[in-house]
Scaffold this active site. Structure first.
Site, PDB file in Angstrom:
ATOM      1  N   CYS A 112       0.835  -1.202   0.000  1.00  0.00           N
ATOM      2  CA  CYS A 112       0.000   0.000   0.000  1.00  0.00           C
ATOM      3  C   CYS A 112       0.874   1.257   0.000  1.00  0.00           C
ATOM      4  O   CYS A 112       1.473   1.554  -1.020  1.00  0.00           O
ATOM      5  CB  CYS A 112      -1.015  -0.042   1.140  1.00  0.00           C
ATOM      6  SG  CYS A 112      -2.480   0.933   0.740  1.00  0.00           S
ATOM      7  N   HIS A 119      -3.711  -5.020   0.196  1.00  0.00           N
ATOM      8  CA  HIS A 119      -3.165  -5.567   1.448  1.00  0.00           C
ATOM      9  C   HIS A 119      -3.199  -7.095   1.426  1.00  0.00           C
ATOM     10  O   HIS A 119      -4.167  -7.695   1.912  1.00  0.00           O
ATOM     11  CB  HIS A 119      -3.987  -5.072   2.643  1.00  0.00           C
ATOM     12  CG  HIS A 119      -3.801  -3.628   2.940  1.00  0.00           C
ATOM     13  ND1 HIS A 119      -2.883  -3.165   3.846  1.00  0.00           N
ATOM     14  CD2 HIS A 119      -4.407  -2.539   2.415  1.00  0.00           C
ATOM     15  CE1 HIS A 119      -2.933  -1.849   3.886  1.00  0.00           C
ATOM     16  NE2 HIS A 119      -3.852  -1.437   3.025  1.00  0.00           N
ATOM     17  N   GLU A 131      -1.639  -9.082   3.222  1.00  0.00           N
ATOM     18  CA  GLU A 131      -1.504  -9.652   4.580  1.00  0.00           C
ATOM     19  C   GLU A 131      -2.849 -10.052   5.178  1.00  0.00           C
ATOM     20  O   GLU A 131      -2.918 -10.965   5.995  1.00  0.00           O
ATOM     21  CB  GLU A 131      -0.766  -8.672   5.511  1.00  0.00           C
ATOM     22  CG  GLU A 131      -1.506  -7.400   5.915  1.00  0.00           C
ATOM     23  CD  GLU A 131      -1.399  -6.258   4.919  1.00  0.00           C
ATOM     24  OE1 GLU A 131      -1.131  -6.521   3.731  1.00  0.00           O
ATOM     25  OE2 GLU A 131      -1.602  -5.090   5.324  1.00  0.00           O
TER      26      GLU A 131
HETATM   27  N1  GLN Z   1      -1.931   6.693   2.823  1.00  0.00           N
HETATM   28  C1  GLN Z   1      -2.029   5.965   1.604  1.00  0.00           C
HETATM   29  C2  GLN Z   1      -3.371   6.147   0.912  1.00  0.00           C
HETATM   30  O1  GLN Z   1      -4.333   6.534   1.525  1.00  0.00           O
HETATM   31  C3  GLN Z   1      -1.730   4.497   1.817  1.00  0.00           C
HETATM   32  C4  GLN Z   1      -2.697   3.807   2.707  1.00  0.00           C
HETATM   33  C5  GLN Z   1      -2.218   2.498   3.241  1.00  0.00           C
HETATM   34  O2  GLN Z   1      -1.015   2.220   3.276  1.00  0.00           O
HETATM   35  N2  GLN Z   1      -3.110   1.694   3.740  1.00  0.00           N
HETATM   36  O3  GLN Z   1      -3.492   5.889  -0.246  1.00  0.00           O
END
Ligand code: GLN
Length: 539
Positions: A383, A509, A511
């Site tokens: 992410c 994600h 994970e």
């Molecule tokens: N802050 C980033 C976004 O909103 C990544 C979010 C995250 O890592 N879950 O896109």
């Protein structure tokens, strides 16, 4: 089976005793006997969900396939049961009150005074029964957050009392407590357990099973004493001794016959002997590794391990799958700079940049991504970690000085990561991100395809910003490839550097969907790449 059975797990004496792990272990054993089981977490705080909570307050925010931002215990439920949870599996006091107040505003209560009993307790019961009725589970296990005696938990305990009264032997209460060991006198003490059961009794709830957390073995005498004082049959006083991994708890609970006691009390047939062959194989591989690697986990909450719970568990699953012990080196992104990067990362065989929000620690992460790219160390960006990889590449390979995400710098000249269109104009923080599972198509000649072994995948998201496609041609010409796309929106979901042994960033994600029996393919491939790197290093 016609009627759904309801099991409630409450906690006493202290928090953090592991109600979620006991609930998951019991569910695992019942599932292994052929029952359809689900677990629900009832959280007594007033936030509608934990999505807006700082990880320092509540650890990781877990995301379900249907896009609910939930308590991290749901991660344990999925990792143990290997089956998805949903919004209905996590209910907070905030959500209960929100729906009661909405009903009141609609006039549903026909002029009645709206009260905790019966309106709030009815709503709690509705959420509990929903899983049984709509999703057709044989057994619904509801874990009540907090500790008995907390003001916040009272309406939940009252709902449990009512349900037990209504359902009789179709409901069962398991109370988890602590038996402390006093080293000065060399004794295990049962008094806190007695007090905590008394507290439950004051609320009209008689536990059926007691699970006692302990650092030392409990004697039959001690168990007998607890049984006598707490009106619980002796065989229903279960020892839960500290073990080296949470994944051993189902085995311990099976040895203690927790599943048999519960099924007998619920009047359910024992079914098959639990099939735990695959589970035991996992444990064997986990405990008997043939090699060892070190992974640097770079984030800004590293002093708080719970903030990255699903990542560390996914690493454990992938390590076992590779018969490899994975040592995680926690590195605070704010403490990395050009001068110390070599010293901090030289002994690591793989580098993982964690998800995150806001600008704190960003520059350290960019330096780490550069280090991994240049020294050809396996790199996994998740992410925000993927967004960092893109920013680093834009700044240092494309020479776009000041390239950034508009999250960190709204007026950057090169917004390589930008706010998604659907996010523009949204000001509310709760539940407004791109959340839940989305389809993704993989390029056949990519590292991601190699890991997954298929081209159509679906993964869970939690973000507002995305790869800015107007920079894609430039970036691809310079050697970073987009290898996974959302088929409907064309959003870039995966980037890779094909020239690098293993350099993958994912906007989603992975994970969240790694389980004991199905380790996530990208984590498995990442650890494998780290092992290959360590073997190269040692030549
Ligand atoms: N802050 C980033 C976004 O909103 C990544 C979010 C995250 O890592 N879950 O896109």
């Amino acid at each position: 089976m016609s009627t759904t059975k309801y099991i409630f797990v409450t906690g006493g004496v202290a928090s953090s005793l592991g109600k979620g792990i006991i609930a998951s272990s019991l569910a695992k054993l019942l599932q292994a006997r052929g029952y359809k089981v689900t677990i629900q977490k009832l959280d007594p705080y007033i936030n509608v969900d934990p999505g807006t909570l700082n990880p320092y307050e509540h650890g990781e925010c877990y995301v379900t396939e249907d896009g609910a931002e939930t308590d991290l215990d749901l991660g344990h439920y999925e990792r143990f049961l290997n089956s998805p949870t949903s919004q209905a599996n996590n209910v907070t006091t905030g959500r209960i009150y929100q729906s009661v107040i909405n009903k009141e505003r609609r006039g549903d209560y026909l002029g009645k005074t709206v009260q905790i009993i019966p309106h709030i307790t009815d709503e709690i019961k509705r959420y509990i029964k929903y899983l049984g009725s709509k999703k057709k589970f044989d057994v619904v296990i509801s874990e009540i957050g907090g500790t008995v005696g907390d003001i916040e938990s009272l309406p939940y305990i009252e709902a449990v009392r009512q349900m037990k009264w209504e359902l009789g032997t179709d409901a069962l209460i398991i109370h988890l407590t602590l038996v402390p060991y006093l080293s000065a006198s060399g004794e295990l003490k049962t008094k806190p357990t007695q007090h905590s059961v008394k507290q439950l009794l004051e609320n009209g709830v008689q536990p059926d099973v007691l699970v006692l957390r302990t650092e030392h073995k409990l004697t039959p005498d001690l168990k007998g004493k607890v049984a006598l004082f707490c009106n619980v049959s002796k065989e229903a006083v279960i020892e839960s001794i500290d073990v080296s991994t949470i994944y051993e708890v189902p085995i311990r609970m099976k040895d203690e016959k927790l599943d048999i006691i519960v099924l007998n009390k619920l009047g359910l047939p024992l079914g098959e002997e639990p099939d735990l062959i695959n589970w035991n194989e996992f444990l064997y591989r986990y405990k008997n590794p043939k090699k060892e690697v070190t992974i640097a986990l770079i984030g800004k909450y590293v002093e708080l391990r719970d903030a990255y719970k699903s990542i560390t568990e996914a690493i454990i699953h992938a390590g076992a799958s590779n018969e490899c012990k994975v040592r995680v080196e926690w590195i605070h992104s704010e403490k990395i700079n050009e001068d110390n990067i070599e010293k901090r990362l030289k002994d690591c065989h793989g580098i993982l940049i964690a998800p995150g929000f806001g600008h704190r620690g960003i520059e350290g992460k960019i330096i780490a991504a550069k280090y991994a790219r240049e020294l050809k160390i396996p790199f996994f960006g998740i992410c925000l970690g993927m967004q960092i990889a893109v920013i680093e590449f834009a700044r240092n390979i494309l020479n776009l000085q000041g390239a950034d995400s508009t999250e960190m710098n709204p007026s950057t000249e090169f917004p390589v990561i930008d706010l998604m269109d659907e996010q523009k104009g949204i000001t509310d923080k709760g539940g407004t991100m791109r959340l839940g599972s989305y389809a993704c198509n993989l390029k056949k000649d990519s590292g991601a395809y190699k890991a997954y072994g298929k081209s159509k995948i679906s993964e869970r998201h939690r973000h507002r910003y995305e790869f800015n496609n107007s920079f894609l041609p430039m970036i691809e010409t310079a050697g970073m490839r987009a290898t996974g796309f959302n088929p409907d929106t064309n959003l870039v979901e995966i980037i890779e550097i094909p020239e690098h042994p293993w350099y993958i960033g994912v906007q989603f994600h992975p994970e969240y969907s790694s389980t004991v029996l199905q380790p996530h393919p990208l984590f498995v491939a990442f650890i494998k790449a780290a092992i290959e790197n360590s073997q190269k290093k040692s030549i």
